[in-house]
Design an enzyme around this catalytic site. Structure first.
Site, PDB file in Angstrom:
ATOM      1  N   GLY A  31       0.829  -1.197   0.000  1.00  8.80           N
ATOM      2  CA  GLY A  31       0.000   0.000   0.000  1.00  8.80           C
ATOM      3  C   GLY A  31       0.864   1.247   0.000  1.00  8.80           C
ATOM      4  O   GLY A  31       2.014   1.226  -0.456  1.00  8.80           O
ATOM      5  N   CYS A  32       0.345   2.318   0.536  1.00  8.20           N
ATOM      6  CA  CYS A  32       1.088   3.576   0.593  1.00  8.20           C
ATOM      7  C   CYS A  32       2.433   3.370   1.263  1.00  8.20           C
ATOM      8  O   CYS A  32       2.513   2.865   2.383  1.00  8.20           O
ATOM      9  CB  CYS A  32       0.280   4.625   1.362  1.00  8.20           C
ATOM     10  SG  CYS A  32       1.195   6.130   1.708  1.00  8.20           S
ATOM     11  N   PHE A  33       3.508   3.768   0.584  1.00  9.59           N
ATOM     12  CA  PHE A  33       4.832   3.485   1.134  1.00  9.59           C
ATOM     13  C   PHE A  33       5.172   4.305   2.362  1.00  9.59           C
ATOM     14  O   PHE A  33       6.106   3.982   3.086  1.00  9.59           O
ATOM     15  CB  PHE A  33       5.938   3.585   0.086  1.00  9.59           C
ATOM     16  CG  PHE A  33       5.930   4.787  -0.838  1.00  9.59           C
ATOM     17  CD1 PHE A  33       5.384   6.007  -0.471  1.00  9.59           C
ATOM     18  CD2 PHE A  33       6.488   4.676  -2.104  1.00  9.59           C
ATOM     19  CE1 PHE A  33       5.409   7.097  -1.336  1.00  9.59           C
ATOM     20  CE2 PHE A  33       6.519   5.763  -2.976  1.00  9.59           C
ATOM     21  CZ  PHE A  33       5.978   6.971  -2.592  1.00  9.59           C
TER      22      PHE A  33
END
Length: 225
Positions: free
Chosen positions: A52-54
């Site tokens: 997902g969002c890093f």
């Protein structure tokens, strides 16, 4: 689509989520200890995780003992389109990911994988995590060695047999080709922006879950770079 392009919507969502109860997108389970521990020779190793969002993946691993550096970036796809604006459209083949350098004498690869599935990524979600949806937000294990591949394969099979997750596990293993570092403003994002609405809504809870679930691996300092 990129969070940058949807920034007004994301900020409104994040502000609302600060007061909201936990959702399926917030991960806090105790994944099983690996039945097949990693057999790693001494010396620093590199691992890649897409979850997902890093920002949140980086935040968690930056608080893990034995992790020497965490770099956000893009796994898969080509160099030509490995930038935040382009990757955000979800059609480049990239996934937001982190590249970790770790000391296996302190934390083994299988222990990093266990942490990943306990407090970072929900393995039952396909092409999305938390509030973000698209192929660039897929969760994947990206081994950088044959030993890591064997550990990852065994652990996914163990997870599927464990009964801990009630929905089918869809996270898989992807071959490592090249990792493209993200733009500078994405690096050490939580350390630089602790009050960012997205961080408060989604990622601070992941770091708190790390501290709760794995106190022996948690370190208060944020490992930068």
């Amino acid at each position: 689509m990129s969070r940058k392009l949807l920034l007004p919507v994301i900020l409104a969502l994040a502000a609302a989520c600060q007061q909201a109860p936990a959702t399926a997108g917030e991960v806090d389970v105790l994944a099983p200890a690996a039945a097949r521990p990693a057999k790693e020779v001494p010396g620093l190793k590199t691992a890649v995780f897409a979850g997902g969002c890093f920002w949140g993946v980086e935040a968690v691993f930056s608080h893990v003992l034995g992790v020497k550096s965490v770099l956000t970036g893009y796994h898969g796809g080509s160099a030509k389109t490995a930038n935040y604006e382009r990757v955000g459209y979800g059609d480049t083949g990239h996934a937001e990911a982190v590249q970790i350098t770790y000391d296996p004498g302190v934390v083994r690869y299988d222990q990093l994988v266990r942490i990943f599935f306990s407090v970072v990524a929900d393995p039952t979600l396909k092409n999305r995590q938390g509030p973000d949806e698209g192929t660039q937000y897929r969760a994947a294990l990206v081994p950088t060695s044959e030993e890591q591949r064997l550990v990852a394969s065994a652990y996914l099979a163990q997870m599927k047999a464990s009964g801990i997750w009630k929905r089918p596990i869809v996270t898989g293993i992807e071959g490592y080709n090249r990792f493209y570092p993200a733009e500078g403003y994405h690096q050490d994002f939580m350390a630089k922006n602790p009050q960012h609405p997205y961080i408060l809504a989604w990622d601070a809870a992941k770091v708190a879950a790390l501290k709760k679930r794995f106190p022996g691996f948690y370190k208060p300092d944020f490992t930068k770079g």
